[in-house]
Write a protein that holds these residues in place. Structure first.
Motif, PDB file in Angstrom:
ATOM      1  N   ILE A   1       0.817  -1.207   0.000  1.00 13.65           N
ATOM      2  CA  ILE A   1       0.000   0.000   0.000  1.00 13.65           C
ATOM      3  C   ILE A   1       0.856   1.265   0.000  1.00 13.65           C
ATOM      4  N   ILE A   2       2.000   1.223   0.658  1.00 18.48           N
ATOM      5  CA  ILE A   2       2.833   2.419   0.809  1.00 18.48           C
ATOM      6  C   ILE A   2       4.133   2.225   0.033  1.00 18.48           C
ATOM      7  N   GLY A   3       4.293   2.993  -1.022  1.00 17.07           N
ATOM      8  CA  GLY A   3       5.461   2.874  -1.878  1.00 17.07           C
ATOM      9  C   GLY A   3       6.489   3.951  -1.591  1.00 17.07           C
ATOM     10  N   PHE A   4       7.621   3.831  -2.253  1.00 17.79           N
ATOM     11  CA  PHE A   4       8.739   4.758  -2.053  1.00 17.79           C
ATOM     12  C   PHE A   4       9.486   4.892  -3.367  1.00 17.79           C
ATOM     13  N   ALA A   5       9.841   6.113  -3.730  1.00 21.92           N
ATOM     14  CA  ALA A   5      10.578   6.289  -4.986  1.00 21.92           C
ATOM     15  C   ALA A   5      11.360   7.588  -4.970  1.00 21.92           C
ATOM     16  N   THR A   6      12.584   7.508  -5.483  1.00 23.39           N
ATOM     17  CA  THR A   6      13.413   8.681  -5.738  1.00 23.39           C
ATOM     18  C   THR A   6      14.002   8.505  -7.135  1.00 23.39           C
ATOM     19  N   SER A   7      14.864   9.416  -7.527  1.00 25.84           N
ATOM     20  CA  SER A   7      15.482   9.289  -8.853  1.00 25.84           C
ATOM     21  C   SER A   7      16.431   8.111  -8.932  1.00 25.84           C
ATOM     22  N   SER A   8      16.902   7.599  -7.781  1.00 22.02           N
ATOM     23  CA  SER A   8      17.916   6.549  -7.791  1.00 22.02           C
ATOM     24  C   SER A   8      17.429   5.200  -7.265  1.00 22.02           C
ATOM     25  N   GLU A   9      16.287   5.154  -6.602  1.00 21.34           N
ATOM     26  CA  GLU A   9      15.793   3.896  -6.049  1.00 21.34           C
ATOM     27  C   GLU A   9      14.280   3.961  -5.911  1.00 21.34           C
ATOM     28  N   SER A  10      13.642   2.796  -5.922  1.00 23.03           N
ATOM     29  CA  SER A  10      12.196   2.777  -5.774  1.00 23.03           C
ATOM     30  C   SER A  10      11.727   1.428  -5.245  1.00 23.03           C
ATOM     31  N   VAL A  11      10.631   1.468  -4.498  1.00 20.24           N
ATOM     32  CA  VAL A  11       9.929   0.267  -4.034  1.00 20.24           C
ATOM     33  C   VAL A  11       8.457   0.540  -4.309  1.00 20.24           C
ATOM     34  N   LEU A  12       8.012   0.176  -5.504  1.00 29.76           N
ATOM     35  CA  LEU A  12       6.659   0.489  -5.953  1.00 29.76           C
ATOM     36  C   LEU A  12       5.864  -0.788  -6.216  1.00 29.76           C
TER      37      LEU A  12
ATOM     38  N   VAL B   1       5.721   7.771  -1.251  1.00 32.48           N
ATOM     39  CA  VAL B   1       6.640   8.709  -0.607  1.00 32.48           C
ATOM     40  C   VAL B   1       7.839   8.910  -1.518  1.00 32.48           C
ATOM     41  N   GLY B   2       8.179  10.146  -1.791  1.00 36.19           N
ATOM     42  CA  GLY B   2       9.322  10.426  -2.652  1.00 36.19           C
ATOM     43  C   GLY B   2       9.911  11.785  -2.346  1.00 36.19           C
ATOM     44  N   THR B   3      11.003  12.101  -3.001  1.00 32.35           N
ATOM     45  CA  THR B   3      11.597  13.427  -2.860  1.00 32.35           C
ATOM     46  C   THR B   3      10.763  14.446  -3.639  1.00 32.35           C
ATOM     47  N   HIS B   4      10.968  15.716  -3.311  1.00 30.12           N
ATOM     48  CA  HIS B   4      10.258  16.777  -4.023  1.00 30.12           C
ATOM     49  C   HIS B   4      10.451  16.653  -5.529  1.00 30.12           C
ATOM     50  N   GLY B   5      11.697  16.426  -5.941  1.00 31.88           N
ATOM     51  CA  GLY B   5      11.993  16.352  -7.369  1.00 31.88           C
ATOM     52  C   GLY B   5      11.309  15.180  -8.042  1.00 31.88           C
ATOM     53  N   TYR B   6      11.327  14.012  -7.394  1.00 32.30           N
ATOM     54  CA  TYR B   6      10.683  12.835  -7.981  1.00 32.30           C
ATOM     55  C   TYR B   6       9.175  13.050  -8.115  1.00 32.30           C
ATOM     56  N   VAL B   7       8.544  13.538  -7.055  1.00 30.67           N
ATOM     57  CA  VAL B   7       7.085  13.718  -7.093  1.00 30.67           C
ATOM     58  C   VAL B   7       6.700  14.755  -8.140  1.00 30.67           C
ATOM     59  N   SER B   8       7.475  15.837  -8.222  1.00 35.07           N
ATOM     60  CA  SER B   8       7.199  16.865  -9.220  1.00 35.07           C
ATOM     61  C   SER B   8       7.257  16.286 -10.632  1.00 35.07           C
ATOM     62  N   GLY B   9       8.315  15.510 -10.915  1.00 35.90           N
ATOM     63  CA  GLY B   9       8.438  14.905 -12.235  1.00 35.90           C
ATOM     64  C   GLY B   9       7.358  13.884 -12.516  1.00 35.90           C
ATOM     65  N   THR B  10       6.961  13.132 -11.493  1.00 40.19           N
ATOM     66  CA  THR B  10       5.950  12.097 -11.684  1.00 40.19           C
ATOM     67  C   THR B  10       4.590  12.679 -12.029  1.00 40.19           C
ATOM     68  N   ILE B  11       4.122  13.640 -11.228  1.00 43.75           N
ATOM     69  CA  ILE B  11       2.781  14.161 -11.486  1.00 43.75           C
ATOM     70  C   ILE B  11       2.744  15.002 -12.757  1.00 43.75           C
ATOM     71  N   SER B  12       3.860  15.619 -13.128  1.00 42.46           N
ATOM     72  CA  SER B  12       3.865  16.435 -14.347  1.00 42.46           C
ATOM     73  C   SER B  12       3.776  15.581 -15.602  1.00 42.46           C
ATOM     74  N   HIS B  13       4.111  14.286 -15.498  1.00 38.93           N
ATOM     75  CA  HIS B  13       4.046  13.397 -16.658  1.00 38.93           C
ATOM     76  C   HIS B  13       2.811  12.495 -16.645  1.00 38.93           C
ATOM     77  N   ARG B  14       1.944  12.653 -15.659  1.00 42.75           N
ATOM     78  CA  ARG B  14       0.715  11.862 -15.599  1.00 42.75           C
ATOM     79  C   ARG B  14      -0.379  12.522 -16.435  1.00 42.75           C
ATOM     80  N   ARG B  15      -1.249  11.685 -16.982  1.00 44.43           N
ATOM     81  CA  ARG B  15      -2.398  12.219 -17.704  1.00 44.43           C
ATOM     82  C   ARG B  15      -3.334  12.913 -16.722  1.00 44.43           C
TER      83      ARG B  15
END
Length: 323
Positions: free
Chosen positions: A132-143, A151-165
């Motif tokens: 249920i609870i995932g984790f991701a950064t630019s260098s590692e992830s458990v999804l 849960v992710g870094t500011h940069g990862y979350v920003s990039g992720t939501i900006s590329h979502r439909r």
């Protein structure tokens, strides 16, 4: 068996049984039926002050889901339990398919996810909590496909939501943690969320939320709401010494666990021997900085040591972590 807290279920729910029933929830006076994903138990650390504001949080999450305002500010003292409780409270409302928790640094994201999984596992078991609870950064992830909190870094979350439909973000929520630890990535992820129509909760211990609520105003131009949550008050014994090395050694000799902040990794190496030579009792000195492996960082954050512990840390230990 874990004690169940009931919130209007149609049938009994047993932890570990994932044939979820329907939950009746009231949003702005209207009753809705939702499939329960992680809800119904008031997950979180109930001993922390933020947990006492669950009703106010749930009302705000309902308003965010209904797009009454784009941003809300949660203000509470360091250690009040914002990171441990708010993401789980948001998910338990059933209003959001995915809640993104954005942290300023990798170590904060990793520790936040670890804490959330531990709390969820108390009800649902370790395996399900990790799904249920995932984790991701630019260098590692458990999804996992079943992630409902990521849960992710500011940069990862920003990039992720900006590329979502756009349709994939309709029932998403952004929580920006440690906003007082000001980095440009924190401002960026909040602006990206606002541009894409993703409702956001901004959490901070010390930042000027009054000014920020005016800057990040509501749709009609009025300041965004602020939820002030009282934390615990601790007595502080202030002592002034003319030398930080002497102060750290004195603290260990008194039997205190101590956090000593230093500007550079090189300073940590120099101070270790200088402090240790002045301590007259068994002790342990542990470095903590961003260049370490995860295992070494975990070692510094362990609570269970039989001797006084001194953590020599760069700025990553100054906020967001209970060391």
């Amino acid at each position: 068996m874990t004690e169940l807290l009931r919130f209007g279920f149609d049938e009994d729910v047993v932890p570990g049984d994932f044939e979820w029933p329907k939950q009746r929830v009231f949003i702005n006076g209207k009753m809705h039926e939702k499939d329960v994903k992680l809800g119904g138990y008031q997950l979180g650390d109930h001993d922390l002050p933020v947990a006492h504001y669950r009703a106010e949080q749930e009302r705000i999450f309902g308003d965010l889901h209904d797009r009454k305002y784009p941003v809300v500010f949660f203000e509470a003292e360091t250690g009040a339990g914002k990171t441990s409780n708010v993401p789980l409270a948001a998910f338990e409302t059933g209003n959001f398919d995915v809640t993104y928790l954005a942290e300023p640094r990798i170590v904060l994201a990793r520790e936040a996810r670890k804490r959330l999984v531990m709390l969820a596992a108390q009800v649902y078991g370790q395996e399900r909590a990790e799904q249920i609870i995932g984790f991701a950064t630019s260098s590692e992830s458990v999804l996992h496909p079943d992630n409902r909190i990521i849960v992710g870094t500011h940069g990862y979350v920003s990039g992720t939501i900006s590329h979502r439909r756009e349709e994939d973000l309709v029932n998403s929520l952004l929580i920006v943690d440690e906003f007082h630890d000001r980095e440009k990535e924190g401002d960026t992820v909040l602006e990206v969320a606002k541009a894409l129509g993703v409702p956001s909760v901004v959490m901070s211990a010390t930042i000027d939320t009054e000014s920020l609520s005016k800057h990040h105003s509501q749709y009609d131009g009025t300041p965004s709401p602020i939820l002030h949550m009282e934390g615990r008050k601790y007595s502080i014994d202030e002592r002034y010494m003319d030398d930080a090395t002497k102060a750290a050694a004195w603290s260990l000799n008194q039997g205190y666990d101590t956090l000593y902040l230093l500007p550079r990794v090189e300073d940590i190496k120099l101070e270790t021997d200088r402090i240790s030579s002045r301590v007259e009792r068994p002790h342990i000195i542990l470095p903590f900085h961003g260049q370490q492996s995860q295992s070494l960082q975990d070692r510094a954050l362990l609570r269970s040591y039989d001797v006084p512990k001194l953590i020599l840390s760069t700025k990553i230990g100054s906020t967001g972590l209970t060391v």
